[in-house]
Design an enzyme around this catalytic site. Structure first.
Site, PDB file in Angstrom:
ATOM      1  N   GLY A   1      -1.288   2.197  -5.000  1.00  0.00           N
ATOM      2  CA  GLY A   1      -2.662   1.700  -4.333  1.00  0.00           C
ATOM      3  C   GLY A   1      -2.746   2.175  -2.687  1.00  0.00           C
TER       4      GLY A   1
ATOM      5  N   GLY B   1      -3.984   0.438   1.159  1.00  0.00           N
ATOM      6  CA  GLY B   1      -4.142  -0.700   1.867  1.00  0.00           C
ATOM      7  C   GLY B   1      -4.911  -0.157   3.174  1.00  0.00           C
ATOM      8  N   SER B   2      -5.001  -1.247   4.159  1.00  0.00           N
ATOM      9  CA  SER B   2      -6.152  -1.044   5.272  1.00  0.00           C
ATOM     10  C   SER B   2      -5.546   0.145   6.279  1.00  0.00           C
ATOM     11  CB  SER B   2      -6.329  -2.325   6.045  1.00  0.00           C
ATOM     12  OG  SER B   2      -5.040  -2.816   6.478  1.00  0.00           O
ATOM     13  N   PHE B   3      -4.241   0.374   6.165  1.00  0.00           N
ATOM     14  CA  PHE B   3      -3.660   1.364   7.070  1.00  0.00           C
ATOM     15  C   PHE B   3      -2.730   2.401   6.552  1.00  0.00           C
ATOM     16  CE2 PHE B   3       0.642   0.428   7.974  1.00  0.00           C
ATOM     17  CZ  PHE B   3       1.098  -0.681   7.531  1.00  0.00           C
ATOM     18  N   GLY B   4      -2.557   2.448   5.001  1.00  0.00           N
ATOM     19  CA  GLY B   4      -1.773   3.227   4.486  1.00  0.00           C
ATOM     20  C   GLY B   4      -1.814   3.089   3.118  1.00  0.00           C
TER      21      GLY B   4
ATOM     22  N   ASP C   1     -11.754  -8.666   5.667  1.00  0.00           N
ATOM     23  CA  ASP C   1     -11.946  -7.583   4.457  1.00  0.00           C
ATOM     24  C   ASP C   1     -11.635  -8.218   3.045  1.00  0.00           C
ATOM     25  OD1 ASP C   1     -10.163  -4.238   3.740  1.00  0.00           O
ATOM     26  OD2 ASP C   1     -12.227  -5.037   3.496  1.00  0.00           O
TER      27      ASP C   1
ATOM     28  N   LYS D   1       4.112  -0.696   1.821  1.00  0.00           N
ATOM     29  CA  LYS D   1       2.917   0.092   2.502  1.00  0.00           C
ATOM     30  C   LYS D   1       3.429   0.912   3.483  1.00  0.00           C
ATOM     31  CE  LYS D   1      -0.716  -2.606   3.155  1.00  0.00           C
ATOM     32  NZ  LYS D   1      -1.661  -3.353   3.716  1.00  0.00           N
TER      33      LYS D   1
ATOM     34  N   VAL E   1       0.245   2.202  -0.624  1.00  0.00           N
ATOM     35  CA  VAL E   1       1.181   1.231  -1.171  1.00  0.00           C
ATOM     36  C   VAL E   1       1.949   1.872  -2.254  1.00  0.00           C
ATOM     37  CG1 VAL E   1       1.624  -1.123  -2.043  1.00  0.00           C
ATOM     38  CG2 VAL E   1      -0.455  -0.522  -0.492  1.00  0.00           C
TER      39      VAL E   1
END
Length: 789
Positions: free
Chosen positions: A487, A489-492, A615, A508, A494
């Site tokens: 998946g 995330g908000s900055f990279g 978020d 992450k 996973v």
């Protein structure tokens, strides 16, 4: 509902003796008239002061896990002020709830409802703050910004008495301006201590304690019988009749009404004592003193007679946590089940007199009655006082020195310069520039006071964050291969990984870029997650295992969530058939919603300082091996204000379809922004649709918001049309739970944040919903049918 022309005035916070008129002022008993006759009361002797209603011969419970302190009713609506005064909830004739007011600082103390208005007064003795606010169908009516100590509502008329009013008389306003002006004019020279409005008349006690009625007298409703001063302390006014409650023996006398239908002799109430009375259009109800049951009588009552309603015991007054000026009501402890006390009404004979301040905890002996002490005893006491004072001062100085130097309890004082500071500026230094980044500072201080915990959080748990090398994590993820990607995330991105000791983790990794601005954004997101998760410990938040910071690499290591993101189960291609997912049951979906709501509630109420996630969405709600839901991804999170003041970040952030429209449009962020996002998640669980989807998913179509799609259908009472068909129609013991979840979602996505519930309210609703499914004996409102294709 042929009722609530009752305006029971709780004249002040200490006067529970009430004056009820044709609209219904807040008390613990209410009547509603119009489409369906409904009588409601607040139940006594239970942990939650829930509402119970009678209609069409049946008794139903309303919000059985939420406490209310007062209720009132009018035409096709009744409302309740939740305990504490923060919230006003109203129910229409279908008993569908709608919250029309919520404010944790400006509280409501009095409520009055008529045929076309809902009015309330804020809880303040300050003239500028005790304003009257009026609503009906969520529309604010023109209101008088005048401080009032009471208000009553009738048929298009509201009347009240102003605070600190040096002029005599009352003030009236409403949709029927002619009648309002007429009633106000007839009381112009009367000094009133209470007022109640009926159909075309009004009554009240003057400062001498006599009952005065003015207005239309077609049916004798203003023909007050002979009485003594302060004989009456409560009134109930209907459309064409008036009832009064005697102060001493608590008997009721009524006059007026079509054909004399409310005369006491017509009904068997002559020897009954009442605690309070409320009036409908052409009938009256009262709470009996002997066993707190409800009796109603009058031409408009069922069978044109009198009868008892099969309620549980009803509270004789609100259960409050504040002090009582005039004493505590007998049996208060058992009636409130230990949750607050019922205040004894102050004597009506003192209503017109200035109120004395409550006595101090220590009452000095007046000089005129002071006991004469011997000179020897006086000297001894003086010496003792001097020595005690010196010792106390020395002791205080020692404690201050001890705390300042940090030597108390074996601790040394730590200078403020080593305490971590987190702010919203993007001032992270570039790696290799010689500057120490915020991440490095946080990393060094993870074991210090940064991990302040609450709600029984284990400090041992918080100390387990580990620092990994980049080589360790590359090995765990097979060099960050695509096969390990699970998946983003908000900055990279996973990845799933397996450490050398066998632990399965989620890693992450921030995106690698040479652009300075992009690097700073990723550094900031990395800092946020590391800062927040290192001090949080809750079973419904994803746990941080450790981190890595080498050169330009920023990685965070979490517990691995075996069952992935909620989004994938709701919208992934592997969840088409009913048997393909564990989530295709209403009980499981409600349970997951409850889990996530508890995690968000922890962030808002128990984290120190509070945290706003910013978020909340289904892809940030992860499921572990036991299908326990946990909130994840704190890259956009911000520390919220300790008070309820609005918090304004530099710019709005979040995900399209979930972002709070008030936050996006006005750049105003509060905890209610998370509530909006969670409301969208609830709608996803109910419908199985994405937050933004195409109107025609087969042949394509215009994108549509799930909120815009679902809300009108739920409000129309057609929930079954939009429920996820993969789950199937709710079973008999699931229908009410699914409805409760839907109406909770409805309130969460209100466009105005002030009208959204708190996460605590949401948790309570979802707990109730899950309990309804688990308890086969719960009351069920009926099944919901899901139309077939």
């Amino acid at each position: 509902m042929t009722s609530l022309l009752s305006v029971i005035f709780i004249l002040t916070s200490s006067l529970i003796s009430s004056i009820n008129a044709l609209g219904g002022s807040a008390t613990t008993l209410s009547v509603t008239y119009g489409n369906t006759l409904t009588v409601c009361g607040i139940v006594a002797g239970q942990p939650s002061q829930r509402i119970q209603c009678w209609r069409n011969g049946a008794v139903v419970s309303i919000f059985s896990n939420i406490s209310f302190e007062s209720i009132a009713g009018g035409r096709d609506v009744f409302c309740g002020i939740r305990s504490g005064g923060t919230t006003l909830v109203c129910w229409d004739y279908n008993l569908i709830p709608k919250r029309i007011y919520y404010n944790e600082t400006v509280l409501l103390r009095e409520l009055s409802i008529g045929n076309n208005q809902i009015c309330a007064i804020t809880n303040s003795t300050n003239t500028n703050d005790s304003n009257v606010y009026c609503w009906r169908n969520n529309n604010v009516l023109p209101n008088e910004r005048i401080g009032m100590k009471m208000i009553s509502s009738g048929l298009g008329v509201n009347c009240g008495i102003k605070l600190n009013d040096t002029n005599k008389g009352i003030i009236c306003f409403g949709t029927n301006s002619r009648l309002s002006n007429s009633i106000q004019g007839q009381f112009m020279n009367c000094s009133m201590i209470s007022i109640a409005v009926g159909g075309n008349h009004a009554c009240g006690l003057n400062s001498s304690g006599f009952l005065i009625c003015r207005g239309d007298n077609e049916y004798g409703q203003i023909n007050v019988p002979d009485h003594l001063a302060f004989e009456f302390n409560s009134l109930a006014l209907g459309a064409n009749h008036t009832c009064a409650l005697r102060r001493l023996n608590k008997s009721v006398v009524c006059w007026g009404g079509r054909g004399g239908v409310v005369v006491n002799g017509s009904y068997d109430i002559g020897n009954v004592s009442f605690e309070t009375i409320v009036a409908g259009l052409d009938f009256t109800c009262g709470l009996t003193s002997n066993n707190f049951s409800v009796m109603c009588w009058g031409q408009g009552w069922v069978g044109n007679g009198s009868s008892l309603i099969g309620f549980d015991q009803i509270l004789p007054g609100p259960c409050v946590s504040t002090g009582c000026e005039c004493g505590i009501y007998p049996q208060s402890q058992s009636l409130c089940s230990g949750f607050g006390s019922i205040c004894t009404p102050c004597d009506v004979t003192n209503m017109g007199q200035p109120r004395l301040a409550p006595p101090p905890a220590f009452i000095p002996v007046p000089p005129t009655v002071r006991t004469v002490r011997s000179r020897k005893l006086t000297r001894g006491l003086l010496a003792f006082a001097i020595v005690g004072s010196v010792g106390a001062v020395a002791g205080i100085c020692s404690v201050i020195y001890c705390l300042w130097m940090g030597v108390c309890f074996g601790n040394k004082r730590i200078h403020n310069s080593v305490q971590p500071r987190i702010n919203g500026s993007n001032n992270a230094g570039q790696n290799g520039s010689g500057q120490v980044s915020r991440s490095a500072t946080i990393r060094r201080q993870l074991s210090r006071g940064f991990r302040r915990q609450r709600s029984g959080t284990s400090s041992k748990q918080a100390d387990k964050e580990e620092e990994f090398t980049f080589a360790d994590l590359a090995l765990a993820t097979n060099d960050f291969s695509l096969e390990n990607k699970i998946g983003a995330g908000s900055f990279g991105v996973v990845y799933r990984g397996k450490l050398l000791d066998g632990r399965e983790v989620a890693i992450k990794r921030s995106e690698v870029t040479d652009k300075t601005k992009k690097f700073q954004e990723k550094e900031s997101a990395f800092d946020s997650e590391l800062a927040f998760l290192s001090r949080l410990n809750h079973k419904h938040l994803v746990r941080l295992v450790g981190f890595c910071q080498e050169r330009d690499e920023r990685l965070l290591v979490y517990d691995y969530m075996k069952n992935g993101a909620l989004f994938d189960h709701l919208h992934g291609t592997n969840n088409v058939e009913k048997s393909s997912s564990f989530l295709n049951s209403w009980k499981m979906r409600i349970k997951i919603a409850l889990d996530a709501s508890r995690g968000i509630e922890y962030l808002h109420n128990y984290a120190v300082p509070p945290i706003i996630h910013r978020d909340i969405k289904s892809s940030n709600i992860l499921l572990d091996a036991k299908w326990v839901a946990r909130v994840s991804d704190f890259g956009l999170s911000l520390m919220g204000p300790i008070s309820d003041r609005e918090f304004r970040p530099t710019k709005a952030a979040g995900t399209v379809g979930y972002i709070d429209p008030e936050y996006y449009g006005l750049n105003v962020l509060t905890a209610k922004s998370d509530v909006y996002g969670f409301g969208v998640v609830l709608l996803e669980l109910l419908t199985g649709r994405r937050a933004i989807f195409k109107s025609n998913e087969v042949n394509g179509g215009a994108p549509i918001s799930l909120v815009d799609y679902a809300v009108p259908i739920i409000m129309a009472g057609e929930l079954g049309k939009i429920l996820d068909k993969r789950v199937g129609p709710p079973e008999v013991n699931e229908a009410e739970a699914v409805e409760l979840m839907a109406y909770t979602a409805l309130h969460c996505v209100n466009t105005e944040g002030i009208y959204r519930p708190s996460m605590t309210d949401i948790v309570a609703n979802l707990e109730r919903a899950l309990g309804l499914i688990s308890d086969s004996h719960g009351s069920i409102s009926g099944s919901i049918s899901v139309p077939s294709d």
